[in-house]
Design an enzyme around this catalytic site. Sequence first.
Site, PDB file in Angstrom:
ATOM      1  N   CYS A 116      36.672 -20.473  -6.549  1.00 35.56           N
ATOM      2  CA  CYS A 116      37.033 -20.945  -5.199  1.00 35.56           C
ATOM      3  C   CYS A 116      35.768 -21.462  -4.504  1.00 35.56           C
ATOM      4  CB  CYS A 116      37.645 -19.790  -4.409  1.00 35.56           C
ATOM      5  SG  CYS A 116      37.794 -20.135  -2.637  1.00 35.56           S
ATOM      6  N   LYS A 174      28.149   7.838  32.948  1.00 36.33           N
ATOM      7  CA  LYS A 174      28.696   6.871  31.980  1.00 36.33           C
ATOM      8  C   LYS A 174      28.550   5.444  32.480  1.00 36.33           C
ATOM      9  CE  LYS A 174      30.596   9.709  28.953  1.00 36.33           C
ATOM     10  NZ  LYS A 174      30.347   9.672  27.534  1.00 36.33           N
ATOM     11  N   CYS A 207      40.972 -13.676  -2.370  1.00 38.92           N
ATOM     12  CA  CYS A 207      41.286 -14.817  -3.226  1.00 38.92           C
ATOM     13  C   CYS A 207      40.663 -14.469  -4.566  1.00 38.92           C
ATOM     14  CB  CYS A 207      40.636 -16.064  -2.634  1.00 38.92           C
ATOM     15  SG  CYS A 207      40.404 -17.378  -3.845  1.00 38.92           S
ATOM     16  N   ASP A 258      24.391   6.567  21.862  1.00 37.45           N
ATOM     17  CA  ASP A 258      25.756   6.655  21.358  1.00 37.45           C
ATOM     18  C   ASP A 258      25.701   6.812  19.845  1.00 37.45           C
ATOM     19  OD1 ASP A 258      28.408   6.777  21.610  1.00 37.45           O
ATOM     20  OD2 ASP A 258      28.735   4.636  21.958  1.00 37.45           O
ATOM     21  N   GLU A 289      17.308  10.731  31.325  1.00 36.17           N
ATOM     22  CA  GLU A 289      17.141  10.195  29.967  1.00 36.17           C
ATOM     23  C   GLU A 289      18.304   9.271  29.634  1.00 36.17           C
ATOM     24  OE1 GLU A 289      16.589  13.507  27.115  1.00 36.17           O
ATOM     25  OE2 GLU A 289      16.296  14.695  28.919  1.00 36.17           O
ATOM     26  N   LYS A 308      21.383   8.219  27.223  1.00 28.69           N
ATOM     27  CA  LYS A 308      22.281   8.932  26.320  1.00 28.69           C
ATOM     28  C   LYS A 308      22.655   8.001  25.174  1.00 28.69           C
ATOM     29  CE  LYS A 308      26.317  11.896  26.382  1.00 28.69           C
ATOM     30  NZ  LYS A 308      27.125  11.260  25.338  1.00 28.69           N
ATOM     31  N   CYS A 361      45.023 -18.817  -0.762  1.00 36.58           N
ATOM     32  CA  CYS A 361      43.688 -18.931  -0.186  1.00 36.58           C
ATOM     33  C   CYS A 361      43.606 -20.214   0.653  1.00 36.58           C
ATOM     34  CB  CYS A 361      42.645 -18.965  -1.306  1.00 36.58           C
ATOM     35  SG  CYS A 361      41.003 -19.420  -0.723  1.00 36.58           S
ATOM     36  N   CYS A 365      41.097 -22.740  -1.462  1.00 31.84           N
ATOM     37  CA  CYS A 365      41.398 -23.324  -2.784  1.00 31.84           C
ATOM     38  C   CYS A 365      42.877 -23.283  -3.131  1.00 31.84           C
ATOM     39  CB  CYS A 365      40.580 -22.626  -3.872  1.00 31.84           C
ATOM     40  SG  CYS A 365      41.129 -20.944  -4.186  1.00 31.84           S
ATOM     41  N   GLU A 395       0.842  -1.204   0.000  1.00 30.91           N
ATOM     42  CA  GLU A 395       0.000   0.000   0.000  1.00 30.91           C
ATOM     43  C   GLU A 395       0.868   1.241   0.000  1.00 30.91           C
ATOM     44  OE1 GLU A 395      -3.827   0.255   2.512  1.00 30.91           O
ATOM     45  OE2 GLU A 395      -2.656  -1.357   3.393  1.00 30.91           O
TER      46      GLU A 395
HETATM   47  O1  I6G Z   1      25.068  14.886  23.958  1.00 29.76           O
HETATM   48  C1  I6G Z   1      23.889  14.824  24.561  1.00 29.76           C
HETATM   49  C2  I6G Z   1      23.175  13.661  24.572  1.00 29.76           C
HETATM   50  C3  I6G Z   1      21.952  13.607  25.210  1.00 29.76           C
HETATM   51  C4  I6G Z   1      23.388  15.986  25.195  1.00 29.76           C
HETATM   52  C5  I6G Z   1      22.140  15.914  25.855  1.00 29.76           C
HETATM   53  C6  I6G Z   1      21.422  14.690  25.847  1.00 29.76           C
HETATM   54  O2  I6G Z   1      20.247  14.672  26.446  1.00 29.76           O
HETATM   55  C7  I6G Z   1      19.555  13.471  26.493  1.00 29.76           C
HETATM   56  N1  I6G Z   1      21.653  17.004  26.456  1.00 29.76           N
HETATM   57  C8  I6G Z   1      22.348  18.138  26.437  1.00 29.76           C
HETATM   58  C9  I6G Z   1      21.803  19.330  27.142  1.00 29.76           C
HETATM   59  C10 I6G Z   1      23.593  18.232  25.815  1.00 29.76           C
HETATM   60  N2  I6G Z   1      24.098  17.143  25.175  1.00 29.76           N
HETATM   61  C11 I6G Z   1      24.387  19.484  25.783  1.00 29.76           C
END
Ligand code: I6G
Length: 675
Positions: free
Chosen positions: A434, A317, A429, A121, A117, A119, A411, A414, A36
């Site tokens: 192979c 962290k 290879c 990566d 919250e 963070k 290899c 082979c 759809e």
């Molecule tokens: O780099 C960040 C990741 C997550 C943040 C951040 C964040 O909030 C969940 N909040 C601020 C205010 C800043 N860096 C500067």
Amino acid sequence: MTEEEAKKRIEELRKLIEYHNYRYYVLDSPEISDAEYDALMRELMELEEKFPQFITPDSPTQRVGAPPLEVFPTYRHRVPMLSLQNAFSEEDLIAFDRRIKRFLGMDEKEIIEYCAELKMDGLAVSLVYENGILTHGATRGDGFEGEEVTPNLKTIRSIPLRINIPNPPAFIEVRGEVIMHKKDFEELNRQRAEMGEPLFANPRNAAAGSVRQLDSSITAQRKLDIFCYGIGYCEGYEFQTQYQVLETLRSWGFKVNPHFRLCKGIEEAIEYCREWTEKHHELPYETDGTVIKVNSIALQNELGTLARSPRWAIAFKFPAEQGITQIEDIIVQVGRTGTLTPVAVLKPVEVGGVTISRATLHNEDEIKRLGVKIKDWVVVQRAGEVIPEIVAVVTSRRTGEEIDFKMPDKCPVCGSQVVRLPDEVAYRCINYSCPAQVKERIYHFASRDAMNIEGLGKEWVDKLVDSGLIKDAADLYYLKLWDLLKLERMGERLARKLLDNIEKSKNNELYRLIYALGIRHVGESTARLLAQHFGSLERLMNASLEEIAQIPGIGPVVGESIYRFFREPHNRELIEKLKKAGVKMTEEEKVGPEEKPLAGQRIVFTGALRSMERSKAEEIVAKLGGIPSSSVSRNTTLVVVGENPGSKYQRAIELGIKTINEEEFLEMIRPYVEV
Ligand code: I6G
């Protein structure tokens, strides 16, 4: 269709498509089938092609197809993107709470409300909306100036191209983190290893590398996502708390990580950090900690910023999950394109609740970088949950018994010569025949997303190749019952079933065949684009480089790879052999859209169908040029009524829309499809 009608329909389609994007990519709760959605997108593309005067930058068709850039323009953030202070322990968090109270002249015993919250990566970005339209997207850069990567960010479907509310702020910077989910990262690295391209060390680098592409068609192929968490400069809207920022962003259609929590006092925030230290591995994306923010924006303003980071926020962290073990051996695996990948065989070790016994060493450069030897003790880290990696050698445990590893010059499968091409990190290879490469190519050909030959798993492919019954994927279509019966543990019933499934795959849609060929850089979505554009393998094979590279969504690198693939004699021979075996090489819908039997029909299904799944019926409608829809409106032309119909049936009657039963629907489609 008049200009007026086209304009109206284009606007309607945009709203619908963005709504379904939102359901799928932000809420993870789609309301319509892929078929759809594709039908809506196709209709919009066709209309915009006919009426280009109505194309606007916020159209969903504009998410892909921007021309490649020479360099990224610089973008100056109106409010700088600061960094965060770090906390590595609970004591650090308590000290943070104390500092804040002291600064605000509060009593130690008073309670501050925090918003906690996760963070993510990934890569921090800023999205700029002017009067509700996304006009700029930039990386964080040095915090004051970043790189403008708007075309790339537009390819991320969970980023709204417009804020869909009646009075959007006149100007707003929305801050968020672009991420790649662990499973998408693993798949990307698997493909890159296969192609001899350097691997990304982790999902964060993959996300950053994908956003910082000068050719946005490469970004479009990477599966990226975003979580928004903050506001920079804002004109025309006031926020009282961080919690309200998150709720508001969510209500405006932004993707906000759902795991935020209001915490009364630092103890509750610490509890949040403890909980996520335990369970963050279960998330489908990588996080490196939590962020604790003073919830009140008035207090945030009072607290202000230190040199480069706000006084009112801190990043806690997570400790990295690592283990120490010994490398027993380093073996070399050969992939589909002949890439040699060294893999460390480890003494099993438990890291974060999972036993690890192998770790990829990626390539020779990585082995040199680590300085790793066989019998070395090493630090292993779980990255992206599934593929563990070696991050360091524990040189203090060396005994002198360690053995240098050298990439083989033959290899290991082979015995052919291996080469390292000038612009690649991988050894390959170069023997196309192979057995390791042959097997990998056939696994891929038969796999679920490619030709989907059920029952043809790796072990049968291995046996078929080892016994000399097949040398390439096309040979599968020439297998006879007595061939299969020669294989150990293959009974007649299983053999018949397998032959049946091989036979069925001859009639697959064209995109499956294109994907199954294993062209470098051609994933499933690019294969769909190619099938749609060319309609037959013959046309694709003979297309010029210019014709391929100018398809929206396919950039120069991918175009070149496709063009080169079809210039290789062995690839052309394979295709010829597949064709002779009767494998379908065309898209059924060679006819123009208006010539299709259900062109112009907007069809809704209600109630259960006996003969097929609803998604299948919708797929058929789309194939025959109709538009399957999920709700009845004045635009609906037909409602198919199955067993126990719902309110849609009632609505169809009220609006006087034609209804038919399942039998009548089957009769209608029978001339065109097998049911
Ligand atoms: O780099 C960040 C990741 C997550 C943040 C951040 C964040 O909030 C969940 N909040 C601020 C205010 C800043 N860096 C500067």
